[in-house]
Design an enzyme around this catalytic site. Structure first.
Site, PDB file in Angstrom:
ATOM      1  CG  ASN A 150     -39.008  -2.411  52.154  1.00 16.37           C
ATOM      2  OD1 ASN A 150     -39.230  -2.790  52.811  1.00 16.37           O
ATOM      3  ND2 ASN A 150     -38.367  -0.355  51.869  1.00 16.37           N
ATOM      4  N   GLY A 226     -44.293  -2.440  57.754  1.00 19.47           N
ATOM      5  CA  GLY A 226     -45.495  -2.857  56.398  1.00 19.47           C
ATOM      6  C   GLY A 226     -46.035  -2.046  56.050  1.00 19.47           C
ATOM      7  CB  THR A 228     -50.059   2.751  56.761  1.00 16.68           C
ATOM      8  OG1 THR A 228     -49.196   3.387  56.916  1.00 16.68           O
ATOM      9  CG2 THR A 228     -51.092   3.096  57.505  1.00 16.68           C
ATOM     10  CB  ALA A 229     -53.954  -0.662  54.618  1.00 15.26           C
ATOM     11  CB  THR A 230     -50.860  -4.478  55.919  1.00 18.96           C
ATOM     12  OG1 THR A 230     -50.925  -4.476  55.103  1.00 18.96           O
ATOM     13  CG2 THR A 230     -50.627  -5.406  56.502  1.00 18.96           C
ATOM     14  CD  GLU A 248     -41.283   1.117  63.405  1.00 16.29           C
ATOM     15  OE1 GLU A 248     -41.444   2.316  63.460  1.00 16.29           O
ATOM     16  OE2 GLU A 248     -40.620   1.064  65.086  1.00 16.29           O
ATOM     17  CB  CYS A 282     -40.121   2.904  55.081  1.00 14.95           C
ATOM     18  SG  CYS A 282     -38.448   2.683  56.100  1.00 14.95           S
ATOM     19  CD  GLU A 462     -38.637  -1.569  64.584  1.00 20.10           C
ATOM     20  OE1 GLU A 462     -38.060  -1.815  64.068  1.00 20.10           O
ATOM     21  OE2 GLU A 462     -39.517  -3.557  64.500  1.00 20.10           O
TER      22      GLU A 462
HETATM   23  P1  NAD Z   1     -47.567  -5.254  53.506  1.00 14.60           P
HETATM   24  O1  NAD Z   1     -48.444  -4.584  54.817  1.00 14.60           O
HETATM   25  O2  NAD Z   1     -48.467  -5.483  51.867  1.00 14.60           O
HETATM   26  O3  NAD Z   1     -47.362  -6.603  53.740  1.00 14.60           O
HETATM   27  C1  NAD Z   1     -46.084  -6.541  54.835  1.00 14.60           C
HETATM   28  C2  NAD Z   1     -46.067  -8.095  55.363  1.00 14.60           C
HETATM   29  O4  NAD Z   1     -47.033  -8.073  56.518  1.00 14.60           O
HETATM   30  C3  NAD Z   1     -45.584  -9.733  54.865  1.00 14.60           C
HETATM   31  O5  NAD Z   1     -44.926 -10.190  55.650  1.00 14.60           O
HETATM   32  C4  NAD Z   1     -47.245  -9.643  54.765  1.00 14.60           C
HETATM   33  O6  NAD Z   1     -47.113 -10.821  54.152  1.00 14.60           O
HETATM   34  C5  NAD Z   1     -48.054  -9.808  56.202  1.00 14.60           C
HETATM   35  N1  NAD Z   1     -49.155  -9.458  55.903  1.00 14.60           N
HETATM   36  C6  NAD Z   1     -49.820  -8.671  55.221  1.00 14.60           C
HETATM   37  N2  NAD Z   1     -51.174  -8.952  55.241  1.00 14.60           N
HETATM   38  C7  NAD Z   1     -51.566  -9.483  56.609  1.00 14.60           C
HETATM   39  C8  NAD Z   1     -52.234  -9.923  57.616  1.00 14.60           C
HETATM   40  N3  NAD Z   1     -54.029  -9.711  57.284  1.00 14.60           N
HETATM   41  N4  NAD Z   1     -51.590 -10.368  59.186  1.00 14.60           N
HETATM   42  C9  NAD Z   1     -50.718 -10.237  59.325  1.00 14.60           C
HETATM   43  N5  NAD Z   1     -49.399 -10.812  58.720  1.00 14.60           N
HETATM   44  C10 NAD Z   1     -49.901  -9.999  56.960  1.00 14.60           C
HETATM   45  O7  NAD Z   1     -46.249  -4.515  53.087  1.00 14.60           O
HETATM   46  P2  NAD Z   1     -44.933  -5.136  51.839  1.00 14.60           P
HETATM   47  O8  NAD Z   1     -45.905  -4.214  50.527  1.00 14.60           O
HETATM   48  O9  NAD Z   1     -44.645  -5.787  52.150  1.00 14.60           O
HETATM   49  O10 NAD Z   1     -44.036  -3.704  52.519  1.00 14.60           O
HETATM   50  C11 NAD Z   1     -43.987  -1.610  52.006  1.00 14.60           C
HETATM   51  C12 NAD Z   1     -44.942  -1.252  52.931  1.00 14.60           C
HETATM   52  O11 NAD Z   1     -43.668  -1.171  53.995  1.00 14.60           O
HETATM   53  C13 NAD Z   1     -43.833   0.250  52.532  1.00 14.60           C
HETATM   54  O12 NAD Z   1     -45.717   0.836  53.189  1.00 14.60           O
HETATM   55  C14 NAD Z   1     -43.314   1.048  53.808  1.00 14.60           C
HETATM   56  O13 NAD Z   1     -43.258   1.587  53.759  1.00 14.60           O
HETATM   57  C15 NAD Z   1     -43.466  -0.372  54.835  1.00 14.60           C
HETATM   58  N6  NAD Z   1     -42.121  -0.668  55.323  1.00 14.60           N
HETATM   59  C16 NAD Z   1     -42.179   0.470  56.440  1.00 14.60           C
HETATM   60  C17 NAD Z   1     -40.804   0.619  57.015  1.00 14.60           C
HETATM   61  C18 NAD Z   1     -40.644   1.549  57.989  1.00 14.60           C
HETATM   62  O14 NAD Z   1     -39.764   1.042  59.518  1.00 14.60           O
HETATM   63  N7  NAD Z   1     -41.044   2.842  58.806  1.00 14.60           N
HETATM   64  C19 NAD Z   1     -39.417  -0.542  56.527  1.00 14.60           C
HETATM   65  C20 NAD Z   1     -39.933  -0.802  55.450  1.00 14.60           C
HETATM   66  C21 NAD Z   1     -40.901  -0.840  54.658  1.00 14.60           C
END
Ligand code: NAD
Length: 482
Positions: A150, A226, A228-230, A248, A282, A462
């Protein structure tokens, strides 16, 4: 655009020769490819990083931060190219990438170049001044950095800068959905002065190269942003190891709008906090909690503004709302609107996929900005993160009820509080479970402040010294002095 990995100071495709398409969300068409990296590529990057680590850890902080500053200079020099690339990769309007993403990526590098130089560790005396204690902060070794789609370069640089400044070697993995700007930046890493192996970037799928990175036995820390589930999956994958982690994660952020708010300021700002970056920040507000006495007036004014917002080609200078990031994501957003309707929610505006007039955008992924009312606070639409241009409205009668609604989800990332009553503002902020509480503003950041979420929105912080601490291991050295 053919994107390549950056390992040991060289660009290369994935070892196994596999590729992924890179799609432009504004058009729905592939415009390039990226390496589909695997555990073999992680191992190659790890070997290079381990070779580089002893010498990098031994350089002075001035030398390391000079590399960060030179990389920031390259980002500034390539500003227009990066703005265009971020917009094309993500679907966000170019004007947003120019106002937020790329300036912040540059600022992250400059901020940590300065913060690391000013960072002091603790010292103390014990035993009636018999012993001197001080803290020696050592780099961890090779660390992994994983970022989402994002805010691609913004969040990637936010993590790599403190890691490198404190003497770690980095293996970074940007999102496979938005790899372009990290790849462009990789072209300037060597000329910025980073020795081969210090800063490596791998591209590919999370479940493949991401998983191989987090589970690699020599990775000392994972900084993850990324979903929450990841995050939970990664936490399980590293459980039982001694890797440091920071997470995060997602949010379901409330905007608490009291009847004594500055109506116009609140209206203007919550429109931005709900719909900036197509609601894909986010920190975006997704649940507007409005005092019952102003609910009808505030709702009507909000609907009036939002129903007139138009999506457009992200490349057009007038566009304020661009494409959402992918076909799958558009489907997910629409399915939440469908559920809201099934649950009796009233869609006050938007609710459908749409297209800008431009021919170029005919197959892109666009969503109308959407406002929904009449849903139970506990239903899935008010509980789960949608991460799109969809907000829900709920009314409340008392401050206590507002706080209960604000805290009534599993998330706790950010809230905004809208009131002219100073005491109430502080009182409510103290009671909301969130990592950030903005009072009468949104998205104002001071990079020295701790950033992160509570409950399912994250673990760890962070920003400022938090990141400098995270990327180091403190050793207590004790000297007997008399
Ligand atoms: P995502 O969890 O699908 O992916 C994030 C990253 O993790 C990607 O680089 C992806 O390739 C990697 N990834 C996926 N599966 C993995 C695994 N098994 N092992 C290691 N890495 C893995 O998230 P997204 O769809 O890219 O981003 C959107 C999410 O991120 C939303 O939930 C948003 O709220 C969150 N987000 C949080 C913040 C924060 O600071 N809290 C900031 C931005 C986005």
């Amino acid at each position: 655009m053919e994107i390549l990995n950056f390992i040991d100071g060289r660009h290369e495709p994935a070892t196994q020769g596999a590729w992924l398409d890179n799609i432009e969300p504004a058009t729905g068409k592939p415009y390039g490819r990226l390496p589909r990296s695997s555990a073999e590529d992680v191992q190659r990057a790890m070997d290079a990083a381990q070779r580089a680590f002893p010498a990098w850890a031994a350089t002075s902080v001035e030398e390391r931060t000079a590399c960060l500053s030179r990389l920031a200079d390259r980002i500034a020099a390539h500003f227009d190219e990066l703005v265009a690339a971020e917009s094309k990769d993500n679907g966000k309007p170019e004007r947003l990438a120019a106002a937020v993403d790329i300036p912040r990526a540059e600022k992250n590098l400059r901020f940590y170049a300065s913060a690391a130089q000013q960072y002091l560790t603790e010292a103390s005396m014990s035993g009636g001044a018999g012993q001197l204690h001080y803290v020696h902060r050592k780099p961890l070794g090779v660390v992994g950095v994983i970022s989402p789609w994002n805010l691609p370069l913004y969040l990637f640089t936010w993590k790599v800068a403190p890691a490198l400044a404190m003497g770690n070697c980095v293996i970074g993995k940007p999102s496979e959905i938005t790899p372009a700007t990290a790849y462009l930046m990789s072209q300037w890493i060597t000329e910025a002065g980073f020795p081969p192996g210090v800063f490596n970037i791998l591209h590919g799928l999370g479940a493949e190269v991401g998983e191989a990175l987090v589970t690699h036995p020599q990775i000392k820390a994972i900084s993850f942003t990324g979903g929450t589930a990841t995050g939970r999956h990664i936490a399980r994958a590293v459980a039982g190891t001694s890797k440091k982690t920071t997470f995060e994660l997602g949010g379901k952020n409330p905007a608490i709008i009291f009847d004594d708010c500055d109506f116009e300021l609140t209206l203007k700002t919550v429109v931005r906090s709900g719909f900036a970056n197509q609601g894909q920040i986010c920190l975006c507000s997704s649940r507007y909690l409005i005092h019952e006495s102003i609910y009808p007036a505030f709702r009507d004014a909000l609907v009036d503004i939002v129903s007139r917002m138009r999506v457009g080609d992200p490349q057009s200078p007038d566009t304020k709302m661009g494409a959402v990031v992918s076909a799958d994501h558009l489907e997910k957003i629409l399915s939440f609107v469908g559920k809201a309707k099934e649950l009796g929610g009233r869609v006050l505006c938007g609710g459908e996929a749409t297209r800008p007039e431009s021919e170029r955008c005919a197959s892109g992924y666009y969503m109308q900005p959407t406002i929904i009312e009449g849903l139970s606070p506990t239903c899935e639409v008010n509980q789960q993160e949608i991460f799109g241009p969809v907000v829900t409205l709920q009314s409340f009668a008392t401050e206590e009820e507002a706080i209960a609604l604000a805290n009534g989800t599993e998330y706790g990332l950010a809230c905004t509080i809208w009131t002219e009553n100073l005491r109430r503002a502080h009182r409510v902020a103290a009671q909301v479970d969130s990592g950030i509480a903005w009072i009468n503003c949104w998205l104002e950041r001071d990079l020295r402040m701790p950033f992160g979420g509570v409950k399912s929105s994250g673990a760890g912080r962070e920003g400022g010294t938090e990141s400098l601490r995270f990327f180091t291991e403190p050793q207590n050295v004790c000297v007997q002095i008399n």
